[in-house]
Design a protein around this motif. Structure first.
Motif, PDB file in Angstrom:
ATOM      1  N   HIS A   1       0.835  -1.210   0.000  1.00 22.22           N
ATOM      2  CA  HIS A   1       0.000   0.000   0.000  1.00 22.22           C
ATOM      3  C   HIS A   1       0.862   1.249   0.000  1.00 22.22           C
ATOM      4  O   HIS A   1       0.406   2.322  -0.402  1.00 22.22           O
TER       5      HIS A   1
ATOM      6  N   ASP B   1      -2.083  -1.958  -3.460  1.00 23.37           N
ATOM      7  CA  ASP B   1      -2.877  -0.856  -4.005  1.00 23.37           C
ATOM      8  C   ASP B   1      -2.213   0.469  -3.678  1.00 23.37           C
ATOM      9  O   ASP B   1      -2.677   1.234  -2.837  1.00 23.37           O
TER      10      ASP B   1
ATOM     11  N   GLY C   1      -4.056   1.493  -0.183  1.00 22.34           N
ATOM     12  CA  GLY C   1      -4.533   0.315   0.540  1.00 22.34           C
ATOM     13  C   GLY C   1      -5.858   0.501   1.230  1.00 22.34           C
ATOM     14  O   GLY C   1      -6.238  -0.312   2.083  1.00 22.34           O
TER      15      GLY C   1
END
Length: 257
Positions: free
Chosen positions: A39, A68, A73
């Motif tokens: 993240h 991500d 995240g």
């Protein structure tokens, strides 16, 4: 008088992108949850943050999340329990290796963002997280939202669990954190944060945004290192706790003076 761990999420810079004031926050906390590269974070940031935590005598934790970077995240992803297990082993293993290379040791694991919130209510996700942590090192302490599925799963896995409460987040009636899309989600006023923390320590409960009382077990207290003014916020909260006679201490780390 009560004893509590004081943790913060950090190591969330990557590449040329800089986030947080980690070295300043480290002066006031006893545990650091270090981003693992999914993240946020990257190898150089992980090493630098781990090294700073070792120098500050702060407990080192891995902070795994969904893969991500663009969403930090904080967007849920549809992953199977096996996939949750794999991404957790991968991320925790990275921080553990850096901790040992820097002369320290990994002490705990705390999931990040959407992964944390999903696992707090989804037992299968929570079990996959805890299985990964157990298989890496049964002596690691697992941080989980107080009263949530994360705590249940950690106990089932035979892990020591530190139930987590928050100084800078508000709560829903069921004990969940208020979603960040809600304008009431964050507490930015230090006095309000300190009042919430002291109520949790003294009464073992917290008032939700709707006025309901929610039972909590405050083993470890979190502030978010990415919020503006995080270092000053951390200093004010830790100062208020000490003034009230609270001992701030992480497992294996001596209390702060």
């Amino acid at each position: 008088m009560p004893t509590i761990d004081f943790n913060s999420d950090m190591g969330e810079s990557f590449g040329v992108y800089r986030l947080g004031a980690d070295r300043e926050v480290l002066r006031h906390v006893t545990s650091a949850n270090i981003a693992c590269g999914f993240h946020a974070g990257d190898p150089r940031t992980i090493r630098a943050t781990v090294h700073a935590a070792v120098e500050a005598n702060v407990a080192i934790g891995a902070h795994p999340g969904y893969h991500d970077l663009q969403g930090f995240g904080r967007r849920p992803m549809q992953l199977s329990p096996d996939e949750i297990y794999d991404i957790t082993v991968y991320q925790v293993g990275a921080v553990k290796a850096f901790a040992e290379a820097c002369g320290g040791r990994l002490a705990h694991v705390k999931a990040h963002g959407a992964l944390y919130n999903v696992a707090a209510r989804d037992h299968d996700v929570a079990r996959a997280l805890c299985a990964a942590v157990r298989d890496i090192d049964r002596d690691l302490i697992f941080f989980g939202l107080s009263g949530s599925k994360l705590v249940d799963a950690a106990r089932e896995a035979g892990l020591r669990c530190a139930q987590e409460v928050f100084a800078d987040r508000t709560y829903q009636d069921d004990g969940a954190l208020t979603p960040r899309g809600d304008p009431r989600a964050m507490i930015t006023n230090v006095d309000e944060a300190v009042e919430q923390v002291m109520t949790m320590l003294e009464c073992k409960r917290v008032r939700s945004v709707n006025g309901a009382w929610v039972d909590v077990q405050p083993d470890t207290l979190c502030i978010h290192g990415d919020q503006p003014g995080a270092a000053a916020f951390a200093a004010a909260v830790s100062g208020a706790l000490r003034a009230a006679g609270v001992t701030i201490q992480a497992p294996g780390i001596s209390p702060q003076a």
